[in-house]
Write an enzyme that holds these catalytic residues in place. Structure first.
Site, short mmCIF file in Angstrom:
data_model
loop_
_atom_site.label_atom_id
_atom_site.label_comp_id
_atom_site.label_asym_id
_atom_site.label_seq_id
_atom_site.Cartn_x
_atom_site.Cartn_y
_atom_site.Cartn_z
N CYS A 1 10.92 -16.01 22.18
CA CYS A 1 9.78 -15.41 22.88
C CYS A 1 10.29 -14.46 23.97
O CYS A 1 10.93 -13.47 23.66
CB CYS A 1 8.84 -16.47 23.43
SG CYS A 1 7.21 -15.79 23.89
N HIS B 1 7.44 -18.70 18.41
CA HIS B 1 7.98 -19.98 18.85
C HIS B 1 8.29 -20.86 17.63
O HIS B 1 7.38 -21.49 17.09
CB HIS B 1 6.99 -20.72 19.75
CG HIS B 1 6.82 -20.10 21.09
ND1 HIS B 1 7.61 -20.46 22.16
CD2 HIS B 1 5.96 -19.15 21.54
CE1 HIS B 1 7.24 -19.77 23.22
NE2 HIS B 1 6.26 -18.96 22.88
N GLU C 1 9.66 -23.71 17.68
CA GLU C 1 9.42 -25.10 18.06
C GLU C 1 7.94 -25.46 17.98
O GLU C 1 7.59 -26.65 18.05
CB GLU C 1 9.97 -25.36 19.47
CG GLU C 1 9.14 -24.81 20.61
CD GLU C 1 9.33 -23.33 20.88
OE1 GLU C 1 8.82 -22.86 21.91
OE2 GLU C 1 9.98 -22.65 20.06
#
Length: 232
Positions: free
Chosen positions: A105, A213, A215
């Site tokens: 990001c 992202h 994650e």
């Protein structure tokens, strides 16, 4: 920039279980410089099979097989936080030695020369030429799932080329001008679109990054992190 929120649902894709042999796991440091989202990144890397440490200790950062640089918030704030812990120097030293680094990001955005956000212009890390600026789009931030256009020879997106990934951002790099000197060093750039085309990911030797992202991208994000870990 707005901190990512947990998405309601993830696209389904099958992935194998991460290795349980800790002796065979790659050591990855998540740089703890004050940015948010670090614990989500740690958990995702562990799910992808890495041995993970959250730290800013220079020795650990330089010794790890891989370094992940997260980032949420404004470009200028992330740069101040990074330089306060000498993160800029540590990233430079790793890359000079061919040691892999992955930015996420705003951790991707600060790798460019400059960021322009809300009238403020901030010098970035300068690993890549170009300016990060607000996207021309009817709706900002760009928040939610989106597809990407990855190169055929991408390592990060191997096996997940047609999956969706979770984005939360208002700014991005919209041009790519760096070219490799040989076919072996040619940077691989992945694109996405929200209002206009922007850089969604880059693979450039030991330096890789994603605007989205991983994650928070469900199984596809874990698979991408596993692809990166396997390449260390």
């Amino acid at each position: 920039m707005t901190a990512a929120t947990q998405p309601d649902a993830a696209p389904l894709t099958s992935t194998s279980s991460p290795t349980t042999d800790t002796a065979a796991r790659k050591a990855v440091v998540v740089l703890d410089y004050g940015s948010g989202n670090v614990h989500s990144a740690v958990k995702a890397l562990e799910s992808a099979g890495a041995e993970v440490e959250l730290t800013r200790d220079p020795d650990a950062v330089l010794a790890a097989d891989g370094l992940l640089v997260p980032g949420v918030g404004a470009f200028d704030a992330v740069m101040r936080q990074l330089t306060a812990v000498r993160g800029d120097e540590l990233i430079d030293r790793r890359l000079a030695g061919g040691r892999p680094v992955l930015g996420i990001c705003v951790g991707q955005q600060v790798l460019f020369e400059r960021g322009v956000e809300r009238g403020a212009e901030t010098e970035g890390l300068g690993q890549w030429p170009g300016i990060v600026r607000e996207l021309h789009a009817d709706r900002l931030p760009h928040m939610g799932w989106n597809t990407v256009d990855a190169p055929e020879d991408s390592v990060l997106f191997r096996g997940i080329e047609h999956e969706r990934f979770y984005f939360v951002h208002s700014c991005a790099a919209t041009e790519w001008t760096l070219e490799g000197r040989t076919e072996a060093t040619r940077p691989l750039v992945t694109w996405a679109e929200h209002g206009e085309r922007f850089v969604a990911a880059v693979e450039n030797g030991p330096l890789s990054a994603t605007q989205f992202h991983p994650e928070k991208s469900g199984d596809a994000g874990i698979r991408l992190l596993r692809n990166w870990i396997d390449s260390l």
